[in-house]
Design a protein around this motif. Structure first.
Motif, PDB file in Angstrom:
ATOM      1  N   GLN A  43       0.972  -1.099  -0.020  1.00  0.00           N
ATOM      2  CA  GLN A  43       0.140   0.052  -0.098  1.00  0.00           C
ATOM      3  C   GLN A  43       0.778   1.333  -0.126  1.00  0.00           C
ATOM      4  O   GLN A  43       0.810   2.160   0.899  1.00  0.00           O
ATOM      5  N   VAL A  44       1.704   1.462  -0.839  1.00  0.00           N
ATOM      6  CA  VAL A  44       2.623   2.608  -0.853  1.00  0.00           C
ATOM      7  C   VAL A  44       1.837   3.812  -1.354  1.00  0.00           C
ATOM      8  O   VAL A  44       2.292   4.903  -0.427  1.00  0.00           O
ATOM      9  N   ALA A  45       0.969   4.093  -2.385  1.00  0.00           N
ATOM     10  CA  ALA A  45       0.571   5.251  -2.566  1.00  0.00           C
ATOM     11  C   ALA A  45      -0.278   5.813  -1.632  1.00  0.00           C
ATOM     12  O   ALA A  45      -0.311   7.057  -1.171  1.00  0.00           O
ATOM     13  N   THR A  46      -0.983   5.019  -1.049  1.00  0.00           N
ATOM     14  CA  THR A  46      -1.736   5.343   0.282  1.00  0.00           C
ATOM     15  C   THR A  46      -1.095   5.542   1.393  1.00  0.00           C
ATOM     16  O   THR A  46      -1.326   6.531   2.154  1.00  0.00           O
ATOM     17  N   SER A  47       0.094   4.994   1.817  1.00  0.00           N
ATOM     18  CA  SER A  47       1.105   5.352   2.738  1.00  0.00           C
ATOM     19  C   SER A  47       1.458   6.599   2.765  1.00  0.00           C
ATOM     20  O   SER A  47       1.581   7.545   3.277  1.00  0.00           O
TER      21      SER A  47
END
Length: 432
Positions: A43-47
């Motif tokens: 969940q990189v973008a959300t992070s």
């Protein structure tokens, strides 16, 4: 009385924004992508979005305090003026985790990519080369560095755009991956690491005495740097996530280099690695400059040995001893890894961010009733309180080893404060 020592005012609003973005290094979204992917469960973008929201609340508090206290020292200076010199010292000591060790991590990431690209050259060589070059450039002066920053920032943005454009062309070509249900605990863990990429916004405040019209330009630059950096990080990581839904086969520390090879071949991968390394060099220049200004402020105020840390070079008017010290600390990168070191740094930054938010709240409470407008309530009270809540959640989401190391550093600072107080060290700031 405070020594009549002055830094050269060479930065305008544009130069200050360049400084902050160079400190952030927009391409760091590629350098840490694999690590955040692994820690956040993909969940990189959300992070990054979560991290940007938390940083924006805190950036508002920094902008508020930078307008009221346009001096070098950042969180150390703000807390000293609002809560007193002793607490200011402890916050200054804590933020040293960020400013002293951040250049080390920057040089470490650059060295990792160079070592992966040229395995026959020992990693220590790249690290030492980074340190020597950035130290020399910072001693000469930031007036030279800002010209280099402009060229390198344009190069970074060009490669980021090219990388994302190539990644878009392969979206849908990768094996389908069934997305897992969102795990907010993992997202916050990823966001806690992603906040490392945003640390340039608070470094802007350390350059107040290098800036023309600091009360006007520093607050604007803080907000702009946070918004621009966050947009780049979230946008690029979203595209990478769509193009590479599963990167488990790549090495987490250098996953972006493998992705670059897959989307653009060896030639593009070479250009990508070269640009990332150059970007790390640019970031190292800014990070070392910011760290040296914090040490300079603490030395000038007498909470660190003034003859050493409060000294400026007779020709270049830069805190040369502090610059060299930051370079020496960078050698610790020989024994550190990226995940632990970024979390370790964020521990100090998060604690300092909490206190800066509290400074803004106290400033509001001390206002005359007529000054407590809706606008001031939003910037001095609502945003800081939300900032404290967000940063606290990120703080407790850090790696347990990083929290332990951070607490040990805090205890060491408290012991040093007791020692300095008993020795009669000057802990009262000259308010003139």
């Amino acid at each position: 009385m405070r020594n009549k020592i002055e830094l050269k005012k060479t930065l305008g609003l544009g130069g200050l924004i360049l400084f902050g973005l160079a400190y952030m290094t927009p391409m760091i979204v590629f350098g840490t992508y694999g690590v955040i992917y692994e820690e956040s469960g993909g969940q990189v973008a959300t992070s990054y979005i979560f991290a940007m929201i938390a940083m924006l609340f805190t950036a508002v508090s920094y902008a508020v305090m930078a307008k009221k206290i346009p001096e070098s020292g950042s969180s150390y200076g703000y807390v000293s003026k609002v809560f007193g010199e002793k607490l200011g010292f402890l916050v200054g000591w804590i933020i040293l985790l960020d400013y002293l060790f951040l250049p080390m991590v920057i040089w470490l990431i650059g060295g990792v990519y160079l070592e992966a690209y040229a395995p026959n050259v020992p990693g220590w060589f790249w690290l030492v080369a980074f340190i020597v070059l950035t130290t020399g450039l910072n001693i000469i002066g930031f007036g030279v560095a800002k010209k280099i920053n402009l060229v390198l920032m344009i190069l970074q943005l060009a490669v980021i755009i090219a990388f994302c454009a190539l990644a878009i062309t392969i979206i849908g070509d990768q094996p389908a991956v069934t997305p897992a249900a969102p795990d907010f605990n993992l997202t916050f863990i990823g966001a806690a690491i992603a906040c490392y990429s945003f640390l340039g916004f608070d470094a802007v405040s350390t350059m107040a005495e290098d800036t023309k019209e600091p009360q006007k330009n520093v607050p604007k630059a803080i907000i702009w740097v946070t918004l621009l950096g966050g947009t780049i990080f979230a946008g690029a990581s979203f595209i990478l996530g769509a193009a590479f839904p599963d990167i488990s086969l790549f090495a987490s520390d250098s996953a972006a280099a493998d992705m670059a090879t897959q989307i653009g071949g060896v030639a593009f991968s070479s250009v990508f690695v070269a640009t990332l390394v150059v970007a790390q060099f640019t970031s190292g220049v800014s990070a070392q400059a910011g760290a040296s200004r914090l040490l300079f402020a603490m030395g000038r105020d007498g909470v660190l040995p003034g003859k050493m840390f409060g000294a400026l070079h007779s020709k270049f008017h830069t805190p040369w001893i502090s610059i060299i010290l930051v370079g020496i600390v960078g050698l610790l990168a020989l024994k550190m890894d990226i995940t632990t070191s970024t979390s370790f740094i964020n521990f100090g930054a998060f604690l300092a961010f909490i206190f800066v938010n509290l400074c803004a709240v106290v400033t509001y409470l001390r206002m005359e009733p007529a000054q407590r407008t809706i606008s001031n309530a939003l910037t001095h009270l609502v945003a800081p309180v939300l900032g404290v809540l967000c940063i606290t959640k990120l703080l407790i989401s850090l790696d347990s080893h990083a929290i332990t190391l951070g607490l040990c550093w805090l205890v060491a600072g408290a012991a040093l404060l007791v020692f300095l107080t008993q020795k009669g060290a000057k802990l009262e700031l000259d308010m003139e």
